[in-house]
Write a protein that holds these residues in place. Structure first.
Motif, PDB file in Angstrom:
ATOM      1  N   ARG A   1     -13.012   0.727  -7.178  1.00 39.47           N
ATOM      2  CA  ARG A   1     -12.957   1.950  -6.378  1.00 39.47           C
ATOM      3  C   ARG A   1     -14.008   2.945  -6.859  1.00 39.47           C
ATOM      4  N   VAL A   2     -14.684   3.555  -5.921  1.00 34.03           N
ATOM      5  CA  VAL A   2     -15.707   4.545  -6.266  1.00 34.03           C
ATOM      6  C   VAL A   2     -15.067   5.923  -6.170  1.00 34.03           C
ATOM      7  N   VAL A   3     -14.350   6.281  -7.225  1.00 38.82           N
ATOM      8  CA  VAL A   3     -13.624   7.549  -7.295  1.00 38.82           C
ATOM      9  C   VAL A   3     -13.814   8.120  -8.698  1.00 38.82           C
ATOM     10  N   PRO A   4     -13.703   9.435  -8.843  1.00 36.64           N
ATOM     11  CA  PRO A   4     -13.972  10.033 -10.161  1.00 36.64           C
ATOM     12  C   PRO A   4     -12.897   9.799 -11.202  1.00 36.64           C
ATOM     13  N   ARG A   5     -11.675   9.488 -10.765  1.00 32.18           N
ATOM     14  CA  ARG A   5     -10.603   9.329 -11.748  1.00 32.18           C
ATOM     15  C   ARG A   5      -9.605   8.290 -11.270  1.00 32.18           C
ATOM     16  N   ILE A   6      -9.118   7.474 -12.183  1.00 31.05           N
ATOM     17  CA  ILE A   6      -8.072   6.482 -11.926  1.00 31.05           C
ATOM     18  C   ILE A   6      -6.860   6.846 -12.778  1.00 31.05           C
ATOM     19  N   ALA A   7      -5.690   6.843 -12.149  1.00 30.21           N
ATOM     20  CA  ALA A   7      -4.454   7.107 -12.899  1.00 30.21           C
ATOM     21  C   ALA A   7      -3.345   6.240 -12.337  1.00 30.21           C
ATOM     22  N   VAL A   8      -2.775   5.402 -13.192  1.00 27.72           N
ATOM     23  CA  VAL A   8      -1.613   4.589 -12.835  1.00 27.72           C
ATOM     24  C   VAL A   8      -0.460   5.047 -13.717  1.00 27.72           C
ATOM     25  N   LYS A   9       0.652   5.411 -13.090  1.00 27.82           N
ATOM     26  CA  LYS A   9       1.778   5.968 -13.835  1.00 27.82           C
ATOM     27  C   LYS A   9       3.044   5.206 -13.513  1.00 27.82           C
ATOM     28  N   ASP A  10       3.668   4.628 -14.522  1.00 28.89           N
ATOM     29  CA  ASP A  10       4.960   3.955 -14.383  1.00 28.89           C
ATOM     30  C   ASP A  10       4.956   2.939 -13.235  1.00 28.89           C
ATOM     31  N   SER A  11       3.959   2.098 -13.214  1.00 30.24           N
ATOM     32  CA  SER A  11       3.855   1.045 -12.201  1.00 30.24           C
ATOM     33  C   SER A  11       4.656  -0.177 -12.647  1.00 30.24           C
ATOM     34  N   GLU A  12       5.591  -0.624 -11.811  1.00 35.44           N
ATOM     35  CA  GLU A  12       6.411  -1.786 -12.145  1.00 35.44           C
ATOM     36  C   GLU A  12       5.545  -3.027 -12.335  1.00 35.44           C
ATOM     37  N   VAL A  13       5.896  -3.834 -13.326  1.00 39.39           N
ATOM     38  CA  VAL A  13       5.087  -4.992 -13.701  1.00 39.39           C
ATOM     39  C   VAL A  13       5.773  -6.275 -13.253  1.00 39.39           C
ATOM     40  N   VAL A  14       4.998  -7.139 -12.572  1.00 44.20           N
ATOM     41  CA  VAL A  14       5.523  -8.397 -12.053  1.00 44.20           C
ATOM     42  C   VAL A  14       4.585  -9.528 -12.476  1.00 44.20           C
ATOM     43  N   PHE A  15       5.145 -10.611 -12.981  1.00 43.01           N
ATOM     44  CA  PHE A  15       4.371 -11.821 -13.294  1.00 43.01           C
ATOM     45  C   PHE A  15       4.303 -12.687 -12.046  1.00 43.01           C
ATOM     46  N   VAL A  16       3.068 -12.923 -11.546  1.00 38.88           N
ATOM     47  CA  VAL A  16       2.896 -13.683 -10.306  1.00 38.88           C
ATOM     48  C   VAL A  16       2.254 -15.043 -10.542  1.00 38.88           C
ATOM     49  N   GLY A  17       2.463 -15.615 -11.715  1.00 39.12           N
ATOM     50  CA  GLY A  17       1.929 -16.939 -11.989  1.00 39.12           C
ATOM     51  C   GLY A  17       0.420 -16.957 -11.894  1.00 39.12           C
ATOM     52  N   TYR A  18      -0.116 -17.873 -11.082  1.00 39.16           N
ATOM     53  CA  TYR A  18      -1.565 -17.996 -10.940  1.00 39.16           C
ATOM     54  C   TYR A  18      -2.113 -17.124  -9.809  1.00 39.16           C
ATOM     55  N   GLY A  19      -1.242 -16.366  -9.148  1.00 38.74           N
ATOM     56  CA  GLY A  19      -1.697 -15.395  -8.158  1.00 38.74           C
ATOM     57  C   GLY A  19      -2.382 -16.012  -6.960  1.00 38.74           C
ATOM     58  N   ILE A  20      -1.911 -17.202  -6.541  1.00 43.28           N
ATOM     59  CA  ILE A  20      -2.578 -17.963  -5.482  1.00 43.28           C
ATOM     60  C   ILE A  20      -1.785 -17.894  -4.181  1.00 43.28           C
ATOM     61  N   THR A  21      -2.507 -17.668  -3.090  1.00 45.40           N
ATOM     62  CA  THR A  21      -1.952 -17.810  -1.747  1.00 45.40           C
ATOM     63  C   THR A  21      -2.809 -18.830  -1.011  1.00 45.40           C
ATOM     64  N   ALA A  22      -2.294 -20.046  -0.864  1.00 44.27           N
ATOM     65  CA  ALA A  22      -3.046 -21.150  -0.253  1.00 44.27           C
ATOM     66  C   ALA A  22      -2.202 -21.787   0.840  1.00 44.27           C
ATOM     67  N   PRO A  23      -2.279 -21.270   2.072  1.00 46.56           N
ATOM     68  CA  PRO A  23      -1.437 -21.785   3.160  1.00 46.56           C
ATOM     69  C   PRO A  23      -1.596 -23.282   3.398  1.00 46.56           C
ATOM     70  N   GLU A  24      -2.846 -23.778   3.231  1.00 45.26           N
ATOM     71  CA  GLU A  24      -3.078 -25.202   3.489  1.00 45.26           C
ATOM     72  C   GLU A  24      -2.349 -26.099   2.498  1.00 45.26           C
ATOM     73  N   GLN A  25      -1.936 -25.540   1.372  1.00 42.43           N
ATOM     74  CA  GLN A  25      -1.188 -26.288   0.368  1.00 42.43           C
ATOM     75  C   GLN A  25       0.299 -25.909   0.374  1.00 42.43           C
ATOM     76  N   GLY A  26       0.677 -25.001   1.261  1.00 44.17           N
ATOM     77  CA  GLY A  26       2.054 -24.525   1.245  1.00 44.17           C
ATOM     78  C   GLY A  26       2.388 -23.811  -0.046  1.00 44.17           C
ATOM     79  N   TRP A  27       1.397 -23.117  -0.617  1.00 43.10           N
ATOM     80  CA  TRP A  27       1.540 -22.496  -1.938  1.00 43.10           C
ATOM     81  C   TRP A  27       1.353 -20.988  -1.800  1.00 43.10           C
ATOM     82  N   ASP A  28       2.324 -20.206  -2.282  1.00 43.21           N
ATOM     83  CA  ASP A  28       2.198 -18.751  -2.220  1.00 43.21           C
ATOM     84  C   ASP A  28       2.947 -18.118  -3.380  1.00 43.21           C
TER      85      ASP A  28
END
Length: 545
Positions: A117-144
């Motif tokens: 992001r091209v912005v002057p400041r980034i701030a993330v506060k109390d963002s919930e954390v989720v483990f999403v494995g390999y983070g893959i969305t592959a419809p052709e493999q039926g994998w999400d």
């Protein structure tokens, strides 16, 4: 990366070019001089949009002129590439709360963080954390890995590479040991952003990432470049970054989770994301600088079909100033990729000396490969010569300076007909085709040919294998590992006068012959195999073919 000792400065072809023409000499002195010059400290590691860029571009233009090329962009030697440089400052630690104990990860040592992001400041506060494995969305493999999950405003923790990277062979939903696009870090950040994640964090492991933490540290700290586009990339996550594996183990333990067990679970289709019960807070300021970088474009105009183009490409940039080693903070990038530009100039000299072909040959030195293939991506999306008239070509990212090889490796083999044209040329040089020795590194998706492939143009990505004439595969593999561990993206990637260039010459003879074949046979129009993900766009770009 491999060759013969004590060869004269001009080495003759090891593979006969098309039409049985006498093999041209590849000017080894050019390879040495260009590599040594561009990787000297005077060029400060060739970071785009720094003062070193003007010097680098001027030198490449000078060499292209001397080689006999013409300016390739409507009478100009360069193509402007609009860039925005974002430098994170005052980076706060990643602070995770809500677990058994607060976990604070320090910048550079435990984690790296940035933003698109091209912005002057980034701030993330109390963002919930989720483990999403390999983070893959592959419809052709039926994998999400995001199935049934809303991560808007949340932080996703992602594993590097594909879910089946530990498979010995190439069987599996994601080609087994061979990394696919789904395994690459840019895909993981793109997919997280598509799902609305506020932050995306990749867990670093050396083997599946294919490089150690120092590479991540040097690449993800300091100024970061992106194409300067409308919208300032506000559709991207606020924070993207990596954490050390040891830090990840500590983080998951705080959440009462076993990272190893979750990793195993994530390798199975049907895996569902796991909330960690933690919250992330972090932030940093951004210094923003907008400035154009430049691609360099030279052309050897064709005689009878000049509108058809055969493309040679290599990237001129490296990462500039970097983390110091023994007081040296210049990442010179001699092998990566001053050597590739040297190969580009040497091929220009050889092709110009042989005379114009029927089709035009374009020699393209692109910027910002190290920042995410930005220069080649910009050219592919804003081509000087239409991609519908671009026959194909060769990309050169790192030449072999370890000596002659008995084999030649085609990256991501089985994708395009250009491989079929290259194979007899390789065979004529007395070499065999070998499978990729390290397909898990995903080399096909890590260099500039991929920018063209995504838009339909078949480009050869192939080079010397690890079966060296001197020392066999043991020596070749050891040389590869040594380079990755000790020089890749480090100040130690410096020019060495004792390099053996004979393997580079072997490869350049293949590139020369392939380019001459494509340029002289106006009936050739290589495309992708029907099973390739790039076939449809190639067919659409020029249906008359």
């Amino acid at each position: 990366m491999h060759l013969y000792p004590a060869l004269p400065l001009l080495l003759c072809a090891t593979a006969a070019p098309a039409q049985n023409a006498p093999p041209p000499a590849i000017p080894v002195e050019t390879l040495k001089t260009v590599t040594q010059t561009l990787s000297s400290d005077a060029y400060e590691g060739r970071a785009p949009t720094t003062p070193a860029e003007a010097k680098t571009v001027a030198y490449i233009v000078e060499r292209m002129k001397a080689a006999g090329l013409k300016p390739g962009n409507a009478g100009k030697w360069t193509q402007d590439v609009p860039m925005v440089e974002v430098t994170a400052t005052d980076v706060k630690p990643f602070v995770f709360t809500g677990g058994r104990e607060t976990v604070s990860l320090d910048y550079r040592t435990d984690m790296v963080a940035g933003t698109y992001r091209v912005v002057p400041r980034i701030a993330v506060k109390d963002s919930e954390v989720v483990f999403v494995g390999y983070g893959i969305t592959a419809p052709e493999q039926g994998w999400d890995d995001y199935a049934g999950l809303d991560v808007r405003g949340k932080t996703v923790v992602v594993l590097v590479n594909d879910a089946d990277w530990q498979t010995a062979g190439r069987e599996g939903p994601f080609e087994g040991r061979a990394m696919t696009w789904y395994g690459r870090w840019p895909y993981k950040f793109e997919n997280a952003a598509r799902h609305g994640a506020a932050a995306a964090i990749i867990v670093h492991q050396t083997e599946p990432a294919a490089y150690g933490w120092p590479v991540v540290q040097s690449s993800w700290t300091g100024p970061q470049l992106e194409l300067d586009e409308r919208g300032d990339h506000l559709d991207q996550s606020q924070v993207v970054g990596w954490i050390q594996q040891a830090a990840a183990l500590k983080l998951f333990a705080s959440a009462g989770k076993d990272l190893a067990a979750l990793t195993t679970a994530a390798q199975t289709k049907g895996f569902r994301a796991v909330p960690l019960g933690l919250k992330l807070s972090t932030g940093f300021a951004n210094t923003i600088r907008r400035q154009a970088s430049q691609n360099v474009v030279g052309i050897l105009p064709g005689t009878t079909a000049p509108k058809d183009v055969v493309l040679y490409s290599a990237h001129w940039d490296h990462i500039g100033r970097c983390d110091a080693v023994d007081g040296d903070d210049i990442c010179n990038g001699a092998v990566d990729n001053a050597s590739g530009i040297a190969g580009l100039i040497a091929l220009a000299e050889a092709q110009a000396k042989a005379g114009a072909a029927k089709r035009s040959m374009v020699f393209l030195a692109v910027t910002a490969e190290e920042s995410g293939l930005l220069g080649s991506r910009y050219y592919a999306e804003h081509p000087v010569y239409p991609l519908a008239s671009t026959v194909g070509g060769v990309n050169m990212d790192v030449l072999n300076v370890d000596g002659a090889s008995k084999d030649f490796v085609l990256e991501a083999a089985g994708k395009s007909e250009i491989e079929d044209l290259a194979k007899p040329i390789v065979a004529a040089g007395g070499r065999t085709i070998s499978p990729e020795p390290n397909p898990e590194r995903g080399g096909y998706f890590r260099s500039d040919h991929f920018s063209f492939a995504k838009l339909g143009v078949p480009m050869l990505s192939g080079a010397s294998g690890e079966d060296l004439v001197k020392g066999g595969t043991a020596a070749g593999h050891a040389a590869t590992l040594d380079y990755i561990a000790n020089r890749y993206h480090k100040p130690q990637d410096e020019y060495q006068p004792n390099w053996d260039w004979s393997g580079a010459v072997q490869d350049l003879q293949v590139y020369y012959a392939l380019g001459r074949k494509l340029a002289d046979d106006v009936n050739l129009w290589p495309t992708w195999y029907k099973t390739s993900e790039f076939r449809a766009i190639r067919d659409k770009s020029r249906p008359a073919r």
